[in-house]
Scaffold this motif. Structure first.
Motif, PDB file in Angstrom:
ATOM      1  N   ARG A 185       7.658   4.057 -15.386  1.00 52.06           N
ATOM      2  CA  ARG A 185       5.946   3.385 -15.064  1.00 52.06           C
ATOM      3  C   ARG A 185       5.693   2.370 -16.289  1.00 52.06           C
ATOM      4  NH1 ARG A 185       2.787   6.986 -11.578  1.00 52.06           N
ATOM      5  NH2 ARG A 185       4.075   8.848 -11.104  1.00 52.06           N
ATOM      6  N   TYR A 186       4.953   1.385 -15.980  1.00 58.35           N
ATOM      7  CA  TYR A 186       4.642   0.736 -16.846  1.00 58.35           C
ATOM      8  C   TYR A 186       3.594   1.456 -17.590  1.00 58.35           C
ATOM      9  CZ  TYR A 186       6.230  -3.161 -14.162  1.00 58.35           C
ATOM     10  OH  TYR A 186       7.251  -4.076 -13.669  1.00 58.35           O
ATOM     11  N   PRO A 187       3.406   1.189 -19.003  1.00 58.53           N
ATOM     12  CA  PRO A 187       2.368   1.646 -19.740  1.00 58.53           C
ATOM     13  C   PRO A 187       0.869   1.377 -19.291  1.00 58.53           C
ATOM     14  CG  PRO A 187       3.990   0.277 -20.980  1.00 58.53           C
ATOM     15  CD  PRO A 187       4.257  -0.032 -19.644  1.00 58.53           C
ATOM     16  N   GLU A 188       0.070   2.192 -19.218  1.00 57.99           N
ATOM     17  CA  GLU A 188      -1.226   2.361 -18.970  1.00 57.99           C
ATOM     18  C   GLU A 188      -2.007   0.943 -19.660  1.00 57.99           C
ATOM     19  OE1 GLU A 188      -5.244   4.981 -19.135  1.00 57.99           O
ATOM     20  OE2 GLU A 188      -3.413   6.084 -19.574  1.00 57.99           O
ATOM     21  N   GLY A 189      -2.654   0.310 -18.520  1.00 55.09           N
ATOM     22  CA  GLY A 189      -3.353  -0.812 -18.855  1.00 55.09           C
ATOM     23  C   GLY A 189      -2.546  -2.104 -18.608  1.00 55.09           C
ATOM     24  N   LYS A 190      -1.210  -2.027 -18.646  1.00 54.87           N
ATOM     25  CA  LYS A 190      -0.338  -2.909 -18.825  1.00 54.87           C
ATOM     26  C   LYS A 190       0.359  -3.179 -17.278  1.00 54.87           C
ATOM     27  CE  LYS A 190       0.054  -2.953 -23.743  1.00 54.87           C
ATOM     28  NZ  LYS A 190       0.930  -2.792 -24.716  1.00 54.87           N
ATOM     29  N   VAL A 191      -0.130  -2.806 -16.325  1.00 51.57           N
ATOM     30  CA  VAL A 191       0.673  -2.637 -15.051  1.00 51.57           C
ATOM     31  C   VAL A 191       0.339  -4.088 -14.263  1.00 51.57           C
ATOM     32  CG1 VAL A 191       0.800  -1.515 -12.815  1.00 51.57           C
ATOM     33  CG2 VAL A 191       0.077  -0.127 -14.893  1.00 51.57           C
ATOM     34  N   PRO A 192       1.305  -4.724 -13.773  1.00 50.86           N
ATOM     35  CA  PRO A 192       1.177  -5.820 -12.863  1.00 50.86           C
ATOM     36  C   PRO A 192       0.628  -5.410 -11.513  1.00 50.86           C
ATOM     37  CG  PRO A 192       3.354  -5.580 -13.154  1.00 50.86           C
ATOM     38  CD  PRO A 192       2.829  -4.450 -14.093  1.00 50.86           C
ATOM     39  N   GLU A 193      -0.274  -6.164 -10.856  1.00 57.70           N
ATOM     40  CA  GLU A 193      -0.939  -5.881  -9.818  1.00 57.70           C
ATOM     41  C   GLU A 193      -0.674  -6.922  -8.874  1.00 57.70           C
ATOM     42  OE1 GLU A 193      -4.905  -4.996 -10.118  1.00 57.70           O
ATOM     43  OE2 GLU A 193      -4.428  -3.247 -11.748  1.00 57.70           O
ATOM     44  N   ASP A 252       0.323 -12.402 -12.077  1.00 56.03           N
ATOM     45  CA  ASP A 252      -0.800 -11.988 -13.141  1.00 56.03           C
ATOM     46  C   ASP A 252      -0.264 -11.831 -14.436  1.00 56.03           C
ATOM     47  OD1 ASP A 252       0.128  -9.435 -13.350  1.00 56.03           O
ATOM     48  OD2 ASP A 252      -1.159  -8.682 -11.840  1.00 56.03           O
ATOM     49  N   LYS A 253      -1.248 -11.770 -15.449  1.00 55.60           N
ATOM     50  CA  LYS A 253      -0.766 -11.706 -16.859  1.00 55.60           C
ATOM     51  C   LYS A 253       0.142 -10.730 -17.119  1.00 55.60           C
ATOM     52  CE  LYS A 253      -3.217  -9.697 -20.786  1.00 55.60           C
ATOM     53  NZ  LYS A 253      -4.380  -9.391 -21.491  1.00 55.60           N
ATOM     54  N   TRP A 254       0.040  -9.546 -16.517  1.00 54.39           N
ATOM     55  CA  TRP A 254       1.193  -8.613 -16.811  1.00 54.39           C
ATOM     56  C   TRP A 254       2.525  -8.667 -16.009  1.00 54.39           C
ATOM     57  CZ3 TRP A 254       0.299  -6.893 -21.106  1.00 54.39           C
ATOM     58  CH2 TRP A 254      -0.889  -6.241 -21.531  1.00 54.39           C
ATOM     59  N   GLY A 286       0.742  -1.215   0.027  1.00 49.30           N
ATOM     60  CA  GLY A 286      -0.031   0.014   0.130  1.00 49.30           C
ATOM     61  C   GLY A 286       0.792   1.265  -0.072  1.00 49.30           C
ATOM     62  N   GLY A 287       0.271   2.085  -0.954  1.00 50.54           N
ATOM     63  CA  GLY A 287       1.164   3.570  -0.777  1.00 50.54           C
ATOM     64  C   GLY A 287       2.321   3.510  -1.732  1.00 50.54           C
ATOM     65  N   HIS A 288       2.289   2.413  -2.669  1.00 50.64           N
ATOM     66  CA  HIS A 288       3.593   2.296  -3.586  1.00 50.64           C
ATOM     67  C   HIS A 288       2.997   1.695  -4.824  1.00 50.64           C
ATOM     68  CE1 HIS A 288       5.814   2.255   0.188  1.00 50.64           C
ATOM     69  NE2 HIS A 288       6.902   2.709  -0.444  1.00 50.64           N
ATOM     70  N   TYR A 289       3.743   2.041  -5.880  1.00 56.42           N
ATOM     71  CA  TYR A 289       3.195   1.608  -7.436  1.00 56.42           C
ATOM     72  C   TYR A 289       4.516   0.934  -7.931  1.00 56.42           C
ATOM     73  CZ  TYR A 289       5.385   5.734  -9.227  1.00 56.42           C
ATOM     74  OH  TYR A 289       6.426   6.964  -9.562  1.00 56.42           O
ATOM     75  N   PRO A 290       4.232   0.011  -8.826  1.00 60.07           N
ATOM     76  CA  PRO A 290       5.144  -0.628  -9.474  1.00 60.07           C
ATOM     77  C   PRO A 290       6.007  -0.109 -10.864  1.00 60.07           C
ATOM     78  CG  PRO A 290       3.499  -1.630 -10.329  1.00 60.07           C
ATOM     79  CD  PRO A 290       3.022  -0.432  -9.267  1.00 60.07           C
ATOM     80  N   VAL A 291       7.186   0.040 -10.776  1.00 58.68           N
ATOM     81  CA  VAL A 291       8.055   0.544 -12.080  1.00 58.68           C
ATOM     82  C   VAL A 291       8.847  -0.494 -12.480  1.00 58.68           C
ATOM     83  CG1 VAL A 291       8.132   2.942 -11.217  1.00 58.68           C
ATOM     84  CG2 VAL A 291       9.929   1.445 -10.333  1.00 58.68           C
ATOM     85  N   LEU A 292       9.336  -0.340 -13.691  1.00 60.75           N
ATOM     86  CA  LEU A 292      10.455  -1.317 -14.203  1.00 60.75           C
ATOM     87  C   LEU A 292      11.583  -0.838 -15.069  1.00 60.75           C
ATOM     88  CD1 LEU A 292       9.410  -2.494 -18.037  1.00 60.75           C
ATOM     89  CD2 LEU A 292       8.157  -0.524 -16.948  1.00 60.75           C
ATOM     90  N   ALA A 293      12.611  -1.374 -14.916  1.00 56.87           N
ATOM     91  CA  ALA A 293      13.900  -0.983 -15.301  1.00 56.87           C
ATOM     92  C   ALA A 293      13.937  -0.927 -16.827  1.00 56.87           C
ATOM     93  CB  ALA A 293      14.842  -2.108 -14.895  1.00 56.87           C
ATOM     94  N   VAL A 294      14.577   0.273 -17.240  1.00 53.58           N
ATOM     95  CA  VAL A 294      14.403   0.516 -18.659  1.00 53.58           C
ATOM     96  C   VAL A 294      16.031  -0.230 -19.274  1.00 53.58           C
ATOM     97  CG1 VAL A 294      14.894   2.464 -20.270  1.00 53.58           C
ATOM     98  CG2 VAL A 294      13.537   2.598 -18.232  1.00 53.58           C
ATOM     99  N   ASN A 295      15.487  -0.911 -20.397  1.00 52.47           N
ATOM    100  CA  ASN A 295      16.503  -1.701 -21.171  1.00 52.47           C
ATOM    101  C   ASN A 295      16.994  -2.611 -20.467  1.00 52.47           C
ATOM    102  OD1 ASN A 295      16.488  -0.182 -23.541  1.00 52.47           O
ATOM    103  ND2 ASN A 295      17.462   1.363 -22.890  1.00 52.47           N
ATOM    104  N   SER A 296      16.233  -3.387 -19.547  1.00 48.72           N
ATOM    105  CA  SER A 296      16.810  -4.150 -18.585  1.00 48.72           C
ATOM    106  C   SER A 296      15.655  -5.002 -17.910  1.00 48.72           C
ATOM    107  CB  SER A 296      17.628  -3.781 -17.599  1.00 48.72           C
ATOM    108  OG  SER A 296      18.233  -4.671 -16.754  1.00 48.72           O
ATOM    109  N   GLY A 297      15.968  -6.188 -17.266  1.00 49.47           N
ATOM    110  CA  GLY A 297      14.918  -6.696 -16.710  1.00 49.47           C
ATOM    111  C   GLY A 297      14.745  -6.348 -15.146  1.00 49.47           C
ATOM    112  N   GLY A 298      13.675  -6.591 -14.519  1.00 54.49           N
ATOM    113  CA  GLY A 298      13.499  -6.025 -13.001  1.00 54.49           C
ATOM    114  C   GLY A 298      12.556  -5.067 -12.822  1.00 54.49           C
TER     115      GLY A 298
END
Length: 109
Positions: A73-81, A85-87, A45-57
């Protein structure tokens, strides 16, 4: 010192009812092929996911803060929750390049 006498009052049938309910849930799970599984959120709670650019993680960033350099930030509609899950699965093999385009990760990254 004398022997301590402890008496516990148990309502007749109460334990049997609870044991029966647990057995029934296990039977339904077995018959339907479903498993009782807890889903773990990608971020707390109180946090959102981000991904590494040009890398995994991935990482989690406090709400209201922007991702650090090298993170996006993950592209809109493609955020893992939820973990798995799928994303979440999708982003294990994809990332964003420096221009924000979705690209496949090289194998092993």
């Amino acid at each position: 010192m004398g022997k301590t006498d402890i008496r516990v009052r148990v309502r007749p049938g109460r334990g049997l009812v609870l044991a029966g309910a647990a057995a029934a849930a296990a039977a339904v799970s077995t018959l339907t092929g479903c498993s009782l599984q807890l889903e773990e959120a990608v971020c707390g709670g109180g946090h959102y996911p981000v991904l590494a650019v040009n890398s995994g993680g991935g990482d989690c960033v406090p709400d209201g803060e922007e991702p650090a350099e090298g993170w996006a930030r993950y592209p809109e509609g493609k955020v893992p929750e939820k973990v798995g899950d799928k994303w979440y699965v999708y982003w294990s093999t994809h990332t964003l390049d420096g221009k924000g385009a979705i690209v496949e990760l090289p194998e092993g990254e």
